[in-house]
Design a protein around this motif. Sequence first.
Motif, mmCIF file in Angstrom:
data_model
loop_
_atom_site.group_PDB
_atom_site.id
_atom_site.type_symbol
_atom_site.label_atom_id
_atom_site.label_comp_id
_atom_site.label_asym_id
_atom_site.label_seq_id
_atom_site.Cartn_x
_atom_site.Cartn_y
_atom_site.Cartn_z
ATOM 1 N N ARG A 194 -4.357 -12.386 18.519
ATOM 2 C CA ARG A 194 -3.502 -11.972 19.632
ATOM 3 C C ARG A 194 -2.745 -10.698 19.242
ATOM 4 N N ARG A 195 -2.543 -9.869 20.212
ATOM 5 C CA ARG A 195 -1.770 -8.658 19.963
ATOM 6 C C ARG A 195 -0.294 -9.018 19.866
ATOM 7 N N THR A 196 0.367 -8.525 18.845
ATOM 8 C CA THR A 196 1.801 -8.777 18.677
ATOM 9 C C THR A 196 2.618 -7.492 18.570
ATOM 10 N N HIS A 197 1.960 -6.370 18.295
ATOM 11 C CA HIS A 197 2.707 -5.132 18.053
ATOM 12 C C HIS A 197 2.907 -4.360 19.361
ATOM 13 N N GLN A 256 6.288 -11.319 21.604
ATOM 14 C CA GLN A 256 5.243 -11.197 20.587
ATOM 15 C C GLN A 256 5.721 -10.375 19.392
ATOM 16 N N GLU A 285 6.192 -11.239 15.346
ATOM 17 C CA GLU A 285 5.627 -10.368 14.316
ATOM 18 C C GLU A 285 6.670 -10.042 13.254
#
Length: 478
Positions: free
Chosen positions: A362-365, A374, A378
């Motif tokens: 999953r994208r967190t940045h 998100q 991170e």
Amino acid sequence: MARMTAARAAVEILKREGVTNAFGVPGAAINPFYRALKEGGGIDHTLARHVEGASHMAEGYTRANPGNIGVCIGTSGPAGTDMITGLYSAIGDSIPILCITGQAPVSVIHKEDFQAVDIASIAKPVTKAATTVLEAAQVPGVFQQAFHLMRSGRPGPVLIDLPIDVQLTEIEFDPETYEPLPVYKPAATRAQIEKAIGFLLASERPLIVAGGGIINADASDLLVEFAELTGTPVIPTLMGWGTIPDDHELNAGMVGLQTSHRYGNATFLESDFVLGIGNRWANRHTGYKLDVYRQGRTFVHVDIEPTQIGKIFPPDYGITSDAKAALELFVEVARELKAAGRLPDRSAWIASHLERKATLLRRTHFDNVPMKPQRVYEEMNKAFGPETRYVTTIGLSQIAGAQMLHVYKPRHWINCGQAARSAGPSRPRSASPRPTRRPRSSRSPATTTSSSCWRSWPSALSTRSRTSMSSSTTPTWA
């Protein structure tokens, strides 16, 4: 033989059963027990601001370290009913806690006396046993049986209701000769384990589903050894998270709805054999389409509770056993097979799962302002190390935490897998005698909570803070 009140006898039994901490709120109908608690010494008491909070604190205390049993104490009437959510949470997640309530005198229990609620009947659906003790001489036996029940088979909570006159009645009891009852835990046989491993050897893409029963049995090291010996990736359930470190090459991620990983679901769909140990096939793990979950796969289920096997779906083979007893044999047989050169090479299967684990993330940045959740997770992963212990409420905080945080050790993820903690007390204070304040451990807990549950977590958090310290320290809240 020594003569003492039934309340004092109960306190002496608590100590001999290993209880060192209790949580609760005093009140008129339970005050004789509190007096005995003070006079007997040896048990630290934490004063909660709400009895429901005390029940959650007891559960958190049990979860913190192997062998712990949290004790929650409250008065008659609403104190008992306030404990019900904590009892539901404990029985849903197989956590032993002992709830002790005061009660009106025996002679007026059924005469609509003040706060004379039939708490035993109310609590029975959410406990392994709930008893109102009507005879003082039965108090030692009831407490002895309570600990036996909490520890035997599938762990769970017990409630004991003590009328005030029963507490005050003197009985003959010799604490020096008291002995806990033997604990019953079913154990797999060698033949059963060999048959289960036969399924594993016949498969090409096997997985182990590691449930909370492995943590309850303190068998995580055995699980990891068995997985390494056989080259079998592990899917932890939400309750089993921490049985194998997140960064271990055989940790394949979690599966199912909400609290899952993309790579975990993808790997599961590629599997052809699943060995479930100490798990219950909860729908948050299986998803709502059991046909999709089961299609093309063979299942072996190991669980300490015989009626759990076949409850959700019939496995191809079931074993009733304590997780540790089963894993000891799994490891023993696997070692022999490895020495004989009979274990298949799983390197290609492991490599495929590692590729998914490295890419299906999953994208967190995000750089958005205000910060996206998100990104918060991170940064939490960067800030908190492998010794961090997480306490989470229910709702989005639990879901997002499970999707994006990392857990590396058993008992470092404290959450409600089945029930839901409702809004509860704020930060508790410790009751007399007041422990000495000591420095905080570096292994302090972190918490995640959603806006609808912002008051749910402090009780469990406080318990985690107390029990995550070394045994030589006894911190308290100001």
